[in-house]
Structures are given as C-alpha cells and as structure tokens.
Design a protein around this motif. Structure first.
Motif, PDB file in Angstrom:
ATOM      1  N   ASP A 108      -3.339 -12.331   8.219  1.00 35.29           N
ATOM      2  CA  ASP A 108      -4.763 -11.981   8.218  1.00 35.29           C
ATOM      3  C   ASP A 108      -5.547 -13.114   8.866  1.00 35.29           C
ATOM      4  OD1 ASP A 108      -4.579  -9.509   6.978  1.00 35.29           O
ATOM      5  OD2 ASP A 108      -4.567 -10.400   4.992  1.00 35.29           O
TER       6      ASP A 108
ATOM      7  N   THR B  81       5.181  -2.800   4.111  1.00 32.76           N
ATOM      8  CA  THR B  81       5.080  -1.488   4.752  1.00 32.76           C
ATOM      9  C   THR B  81       5.381  -1.545   6.243  1.00 32.76           C
ATOM     10  OG1 THR B  81       2.715  -1.846   4.735  1.00 32.76           O
ATOM     11  CG2 THR B  81       3.581  -0.331   3.120  1.00 32.76           C
TER      12      THR B  81
ATOM     13  N   LYS C 214      -3.714   3.198   4.412  1.00 34.11           N
ATOM     14  CA  LYS C 214      -4.625   2.380   5.232  1.00 34.11           C
ATOM     15  C   LYS C 214      -4.717   2.965   6.631  1.00 34.11           C
ATOM     16  CE  LYS C 214      -2.911  -1.536   2.794  1.00 34.11           C
ATOM     17  NZ  LYS C 214      -2.666  -2.940   2.757  1.00 34.11           N
TER      18      LYS C 214
ATOM     19  N   HIS D 146       4.223   0.931  -4.979  1.00 36.19           N
ATOM     20  CA  HIS D 146       3.810  -0.132  -4.062  1.00 36.19           C
ATOM     21  C   HIS D 146       3.305  -1.355  -4.828  1.00 36.19           C
ATOM     22  CE1 HIS D 146       2.857  -1.910  -0.295  1.00 36.19           C
ATOM     23  NE2 HIS D 146       1.567  -1.952  -0.514  1.00 36.19           N
TER      24      HIS D 146
ATOM     25  N   GLN E  72     -14.387  -5.706  -4.932  1.00 38.14           N
ATOM     26  CA  GLN E  72     -13.404  -5.893  -3.862  1.00 38.14           C
ATOM     27  C   GLN E  72     -12.383  -6.973  -4.230  1.00 38.14           C
ATOM     28  OE1 GLN E  72     -12.828  -6.163   0.796  1.00 38.14           O
ATOM     29  NE2 GLN E  72     -14.904  -6.531   0.173  1.00 38.14           N
ATOM     30  N   ALA E  73     -11.119  -6.692  -3.912  1.00 34.93           N
ATOM     31  CA  ALA E  73     -10.064  -7.686  -4.100  1.00 34.93           C
ATOM     32  C   ALA E  73      -9.181  -7.686  -2.866  1.00 34.93           C
ATOM     33  CB  ALA E  73      -9.239  -7.363  -5.335  1.00 34.93           C
ATOM     34  N   TRP E  74      -8.490  -8.788  -2.660  1.00 36.17           N
ATOM     35  CA  TRP E  74      -7.572  -8.887  -1.520  1.00 36.17           C
ATOM     36  C   TRP E  74      -6.187  -9.255  -2.017  1.00 36.17           C
ATOM     37  CZ3 TRP E  74      -4.519 -13.048  -0.391  1.00 36.17           C
ATOM     38  CH2 TRP E  74      -3.814 -13.001   0.816  1.00 36.17           C
ATOM     39  N   GLY E  75      -5.186  -8.702  -1.376  1.00 33.43           N
ATOM     40  CA  GLY E  75      -3.822  -9.103  -1.697  1.00 33.43           C
ATOM     41  C   GLY E  75      -2.852  -8.422  -0.770  1.00 33.43           C
ATOM     42  N   MET E  76      -1.584  -8.723  -0.944  1.00 31.36           N
ATOM     43  CA  MET E  76      -0.548  -8.105  -0.112  1.00 31.36           C
ATOM     44  C   MET E  76       0.755  -8.065  -0.889  1.00 31.36           C
ATOM     45  SD  MET E  76      -0.545 -11.268   2.619  1.00 31.36           S
ATOM     46  CE  MET E  76       0.544 -10.498   3.790  1.00 31.36           C
ATOM     47  N   THR E  77       1.715  -7.307  -0.376  1.00 28.07           N
ATOM     48  CA  THR E  77       3.012  -7.184  -1.045  1.00 28.07           C
ATOM     49  C   THR E  77       3.551  -8.574  -1.391  1.00 28.07           C
ATOM     50  OG1 THR E  77       3.374  -5.274   0.381  1.00 28.07           O
ATOM     51  CG2 THR E  77       5.285  -6.102  -0.818  1.00 28.07           C
TER      52      THR E  77
ATOM     53  N   THR F  55     -14.679 -10.823   1.141  1.00 27.66           N
ATOM     54  CA  THR F  55     -13.336 -10.504   0.646  1.00 27.66           C
ATOM     55  C   THR F  55     -13.097 -11.129  -0.726  1.00 27.66           C
ATOM     56  OG1 THR F  55     -12.699 -10.582   2.967  1.00 27.66           O
ATOM     57  CG2 THR F  55     -10.931 -10.372   1.376  1.00 27.66           C
TER      58      THR F  55
ATOM     59  N   ARG G  43      -6.642  -8.214  10.903  1.00 29.54           N
ATOM     60  CA  ARG G  43      -5.213  -8.549  10.855  1.00 29.54           C
ATOM     61  C   ARG G  43      -4.928  -9.246  12.176  1.00 29.54           C
ATOM     62  NH1 ARG G  43      -1.888  -8.934   7.086  1.00 29.54           N
ATOM     63  NH2 ARG G  43      -0.062  -8.216   8.205  1.00 29.54           N
TER      64      ARG G  43
ATOM     65  N   GLY H 232      -6.760  -3.520  -0.499  1.00 32.18           N
ATOM     66  CA  GLY H 232      -5.719  -2.926   0.336  1.00 32.18           C
ATOM     67  C   GLY H 232      -6.183  -2.835   1.769  1.00 32.18           C
ATOM     68  N   SER H 233      -7.479  -2.692   1.969  1.00 28.61           N
ATOM     69  CA  SER H 233      -8.105  -2.885   3.279  1.00 28.61           C
ATOM     70  C   SER H 233      -9.571  -3.202   3.006  1.00 28.61           C
ATOM     71  CB  SER H 233      -7.912  -1.686   4.195  1.00 28.61           C
ATOM     72  OG  SER H 233      -8.255  -0.514   3.562  1.00 28.61           O
ATOM     73  N   ALA H 234     -10.291  -3.579   4.063  1.00 31.55           N
ATOM     74  CA  ALA H 234     -11.662  -4.047   3.849  1.00 31.55           C
ATOM     75  C   ALA H 234     -12.496  -2.953   3.181  1.00 31.55           C
ATOM     76  CB  ALA H 234     -12.269  -4.436   5.186  1.00 31.55           C
TER      77      ALA H 234
HETATM   78  P1  AMP Z   1       0.243  -4.536   1.884  1.00 26.29           P
HETATM   79  O1  AMP Z   1       1.236  -5.626   1.868  1.00 26.29           O
HETATM   80  O2  AMP Z   1       0.769  -3.263   2.460  1.00 26.29           O
HETATM   81  O3  AMP Z   1      -0.363  -4.320   0.540  1.00 26.29           O
HETATM   82  O4  AMP Z   1      -0.925  -4.959   2.870  1.00 26.29           O
HETATM   83  C1  AMP Z   1      -1.567  -6.197   2.754  1.00 26.29           C
HETATM   84  C2  AMP Z   1      -2.647  -6.296   3.771  1.00 26.29           C
HETATM   85  O5  AMP Z   1      -3.737  -5.423   3.445  1.00 26.29           O
HETATM   86  C3  AMP Z   1      -3.310  -7.640   3.836  1.00 26.29           C
HETATM   87  O6  AMP Z   1      -2.528  -8.575   4.549  1.00 26.29           O
HETATM   88  C4  AMP Z   1      -4.616  -7.318   4.528  1.00 26.29           C
HETATM   89  O7  AMP Z   1      -4.452  -7.178   5.912  1.00 26.29           O
HETATM   90  C5  AMP Z   1      -4.951  -5.972   3.947  1.00 26.29           C
HETATM   91  N1  AMP Z   1      -5.943  -6.114   2.863  1.00 26.29           N
HETATM   92  C6  AMP Z   1      -5.733  -6.073   1.540  1.00 26.29           C
HETATM   93  N2  AMP Z   1      -6.890  -6.225   0.865  1.00 26.29           N
HETATM   94  C7  AMP Z   1      -7.864  -6.378   1.796  1.00 26.29           C
HETATM   95  C8  AMP Z   1      -9.286  -6.591   1.743  1.00 26.29           C
HETATM   96  N3  AMP Z   1      -9.964  -6.634   0.597  1.00 26.29           N
HETATM   97  N4  AMP Z   1      -9.938  -6.741   2.928  1.00 26.29           N
HETATM   98  C9  AMP Z   1      -9.293  -6.680   4.110  1.00 26.29           C
HETATM   99  N5  AMP Z   1      -7.958  -6.466   4.215  1.00 26.29           N
HETATM  100  C10 AMP Z   1      -7.247  -6.317   3.071  1.00 26.29           C
END
Ligand code: AMP
Length: 539
Positions: free
Chosen positions: A408, A182, A514, A225, A318-323, A350, A423, A297-299
C-alpha cells in the motif's frame, strides 16, 4: 533482571474453555433465510469436542491442515475452535476462488481433511480428483453429493463421536490457522497465524472495537477470509451473542436478519455496506439496533460514513488491514478534543495504528519518510500479529529489515494518522507525479448521482498514464463526464481531472468483494468499455 511473571501459553484453547465456562448460555444464532437457528456456547463447545474426536479418528495429527469451505454458520465456528485446539491447523478456503485456484491452495497447504458446506459441494466435487493429500471429506447440511465420492455427513459423524476431548497443552508459537492472500499482487501466498498471534490480536480487536458481553455481533465478514477479522475468537473470549448470516450475504436477507435479531455491532467491506444502505433506504428497513459498524478491506468513502450516520444512525468506523496483518492494523477514530465540524475529516482517514502495531512509510530507496502528511511512500508494518514470512515460499521482496512491505502507498501525518492513497500496483503515475485513485474515487462518490466509482491508470501517449474513471450511477440518476469533471474541479488538483470516462452497470469485484482494478484495466485495454473523452490534461 528477569521478571517474576508466570510463563503461561497464550492459546486458543484458553479462549475456548474460558468462553465455554463463563458464557455457556451466550447464543450463536445462524440465519436460515427466513428463520434463525439458535445454539449456545455450551452446545458449540460440546460439538467442538465431538468434532475433534471425529478428526482424530480420521487420523488428524498435530500440525495437520484441516480445511473448511464454508459460510458463516455454527458448524464453521465449531471448526474454528476444534481444529486449532486439537493442535491441527484451520485452513479457511475462499469459496469465491476459481476451481483451479482452490485446487492450487489445497495442494499447496497439503490439506488432509476438508469440511464443506452442502451448498458448496459442486465446487469441491469439480476438483476432488486433483487433491491427492485430502484423505477425508465431511459434508455439513444438505446438498447434492452424487459427484463427490467418499465422504461423511457432519451431523452424523459428530453425533456418533464422544463429547469429551482431552485438549492438549500447546505451544503458543505453533500454527493455529492459515489463510491465503487473494493474489491481487502475484500468486496467492499462505499466511500462518499462531495461537499467540490470534490471542494477542483478540486483545487488539477487543480494545479497538470496544466490545463486551452485551454486544449482539453480526458477522458479515466471511469466515473464509482472515479469520473473519478475528471477530469470532474475540467475541467468544468476551461472550458476545454471535449472529451468523450463513450464505445470506446479500443486502435484502441481511436487512431481514438485522430486523429479526437486532444486532448492535457489525463489520464488513464498503461494497456490502453500500448495498445495505441503498436497500435500507429504499425499503425503509430499520437497522437502528446497530450502533457501530467497522468498515475496511478497501478505502471507505466519506459519503458512506456520513450516510450511515445521517440516514441509518450508525457510526461507521474505518479500519485498515490485510491477510498478512491478521488483519487489524489501524482504525480511524478522531483524536480527542476535535470539534464536531472537523470530526468527519479524521474519520475518513485510514486511521491510526492500534496498540501493538507499528507503521511507517518508506521511500523507494528504503529510507523511512517523515510523518508530515505529505511524503508519499510504501507502507510497512511490524508487530506480534504481522506475518514475518509466507508458507513454503521465500519472498524476500515482501520484507524489509523485519518489516512487512504492505504494497500500500500512503502518507502518515504528525499525529500518526495514515492515509492510504493507493495500492502500489494501482498507483497512477502521470508525467512523473502520483495521482491518488482513492482520493478521486472518494470525491466522485460524494456526487449525488454516483453509486460507485473506480479510477485506474491507463496508458497515455503524452503523460505515460492518465486516470480513467469508471462510474456506476444510482438507479434513475443521470450525470455525464462534463458534470462530474466540474464537480471534481476545486476538490482535487486540476491536472488530476480524468479525461476518460466510462459508465457501467457494475464494477468487477475480487473474491472478497473489492473492486478488481486489474480487471478494469484489462477490460479497458481490450476495448470492453465505451469510453467518452472530455477535456485535456492540465499542467
Ligand atoms: P486482503 O489481504 O485481501 O484483506 O487485502 C488487504 C488490502 O486491502 C490492503 O493491503 C489494502 O490495499 C486494502 N485495504 C484494506 N483496508 C483498507 C482501507 N481502510 N483503505 C484502503 N485500503 C484498504
């Protein structure tokens, strides 16, 4: 010594044919505002075959990019299957980008065909003349196409095409889908997923989200997305009922869809869930068919997880990930043997890396930091569904010894739980020390008057940077900077307490919902906020 195992290819075609054969009667339900349209896996499979024939007639060859500019609906699912399985590359376009960004991305990818929703035709029409690689446009459903130029209608084209398609044997390493970042950290860059990476990611999603055929899965995360977090493919592999909200992604229609179709599982970003919670509480909407919801997607504020549990009876995970990570990287289930009192503290971290993904935090000199819950560094990731490069650009600064630099910043504790603190572009460095905006936001969100809070670093003559808190209050609620500072007191270090406060109706959001911290900083610098200053930075 070699193993005796067969070398079959892990392709989306194998997922598609499995779903079509084993779960022909499973449903795909698209919301149309007031009623639902019901389809089946059998129908989707047949129409995917017809769509592949349409695309072949249009000259689509293996490796060609076919873009979608579409909401979450059955036709988009058909494209998700047909395009990769014919050997072409599904390029999902983010419909919230500006026309200039969209044109840049379509041209960068060299898309040959675009499948566009009728409701989004004006967006495409505005840039059509600047898309030289696009040979054909297919319009799904109704819309004003007068300014679009040549195009075909999806339903007519699909109805006229043969249903049999001889799906080719594919190399599992070949490109299946692509999505652009993004652009919060520089220009949008293309991430290209392989058949193999999507297939393995499905296994990760299956296990991490505990899915099976009985699930009625509401797909709130946009299909434009990161492959909707890989959920469509994992659901199809398992035969889940798919509930697609089309363009009705606001709290009110989502709650109506939920009450009509009783999903058991969903996933979305915190801002969507915050809106749904407020709407459901205000209207007494019954969302209790949903047992679990994945949020990332964010905290994810702890208060949101608690409110979902206490007010809606939903387990918010809660889950964490990115594109770049397909996106599933880690998930926050508490460790075994934790008492109920301690559980929430673990759920609001996280999370831990899912099997297949490795995470580490590194210091500025690149050295891996200890997992002590204290050492703050940049998060790096590695694994079979983590990108190793970007499409068409060299970006050596984003990789480090075969690991992806995520941008991150956080800590990992001795049990492997990650806590993202920021970030890297958003870190607040005050007098040489880091202040975690994520933690400040989390604590602020726990105040009963606060609907949402964002904390960003702004220039300060003495400390270089200090936090600015931008707060949205709940309707009818009142709270001022003194009260909120007192509330933070004792919950975070004293020198973290912001002196600058602004109260706003809403916070600017990025194209994927976000908080847009870049814009918040910009608005502050441009004097767009009414800022109240209280207290002094304590050291
Ligand atoms: P995107 O690639 O647009 O999906 O954004 C990915 C970014 O979203 C990550 O690098 C983080 O900065 C943020 N993000 C995703 N999940 C979390 C989460 N559970 N806690 C904090 N930040 C997150």
């Amino acid at each position: 010594m070699k193993s005796t195992m067969q070398a079959t290819e892990l392709t989306i075609t194998s997922l598609m044919t499995r779903g079509a054969k084993l779960f022909a009667a499973s449903e795909v339900i698209t919301w149309q505002g007031e009623r639902a349209r019901h389809g089946t896996y059998a129908e989707v499979y047949t129409r995917a075959g017809r769509l592949a024939n349409v695309l072949r007639r249009m000259g689509v060859e293996p490796g060609d990019r076919v873009a979608t500019l579409a909401w979450n609906n059955q036709e988009h699912l058909e494209a998700y299957l047909a395009i990769p399985c014919m050997g072409a590359v599904l390029h999902t376009l983010n419909l919230r980008l500006t026309p200039q960004q969209l044109a840049h991305i379509v041209n960068d990818a060299g898309d040959k065909v675009i499948i566009v929703d009728g409701s989004l035709v004006p967006l495409l029409a505005a840039i059509r003349a600047h898309l030289p690689t696009v040979m054909h446009v297919i319009v799904v459903g109704e819309g004003d196409t007068s300014a679009l130029g040549d195009h075909e209608k999806y339903d007519e084209a699909v109805a006229a095409a043969p249903e049999e398609y001889d799906w080719p044997e594919l190399d599992e390493w070949s490109a299946a889908a692509m999505c652009y970042t993004t652009g919060t950290t520089g220009d949008p860059k293309g991430v290209v997923y392989s058949h193999r990476s999507i297939w393995l990611h499905c296994f990760g999603v299956w296990g991490a989200f505990h899915l099976d055929e009985s699930e009625r899965l509401l797909m709130i995360v946009p299909m434009f997305h990161v492959n909707a977090w890989g959920i469509p493919y994992a659901a199809w592999m398992l035969g889940c009922t798919l509930l697609l909200p089309d363009r009705f992604l606001q709290p009110e229609p989502l709650c109506a869809f939920i009450q009509a179709e009783h999903p058991t599982f969903t996933g979305g970003v915190p801002s969507i869930f915050t809106g749904m919670l407020q709407h459901a509480v205000a209207t007494k909407a019954d969302l209790s068919s949903i047992k679990r919801a994945i949020c990332g997607g964010s905290a994810v504020p702890r208060t949101l997880i608690e409110a979902f549990r206490d007010q809606l009876g939903i387990e918010l995970i809660q889950a964490w990930g990115m594109t770049e990570t397909s996106p599933l990287g880690c998930i926050a289930f508490p460790p075994a043997g934790i008492s109920p009192d301690e559980e929430m503290a673990w759920r609001s971290k996280t999370g831990r890396a899912v099997p297949g993904v490795e995470l580490r935090v590194v210091a500025e000199d690149g050295a891996a930091l200890p997992w002590d819950g204290q050492s703050v560094g940049e998060l790096e990731a590695r694994g079979p569904w983590i990108t190793g490069s970007y499409y068409g650009v060299e970006a050596p600064e984003r990789f480090h010894d075969g690991w992806l630099r995520t941008g991150d910043v956080g800590v990992i504790d001795s049990r492997g739980y990650l806590q993202i603190t920021d970030r890297s572009k958003d870190v607040i460095k005050s007098g040489g020390e880091w202040i975690s905006s994520v933690e400040l936001e989390n604590v602020l969100a726990a105040h009963p008057a606060v609907a949402e809070a964002a904390v960003v670093g702004v220039a300060d003559a003495k400390w270089e940077e200090r936090p600015l808190a931008a707060v949205v209050l709940k309707p009818g609620a009142e709270a001022g900077p003194d009260e909120l500072r007192t509330f933070l007191h004792g919950k975070v270090a004293r020198w973290w307490l912001p002196e600058r406060w602004t109260f706003v109706e809403e916070l600017p959001k990025t194209s994927v919902g976000k908080q847009d911290k870049k814009l918040i900083r910009q608005m502050y610098n441009d004097g767009k906020f009414e800022v109240q200053e209280v207290g002094k930075a304590a050291r």
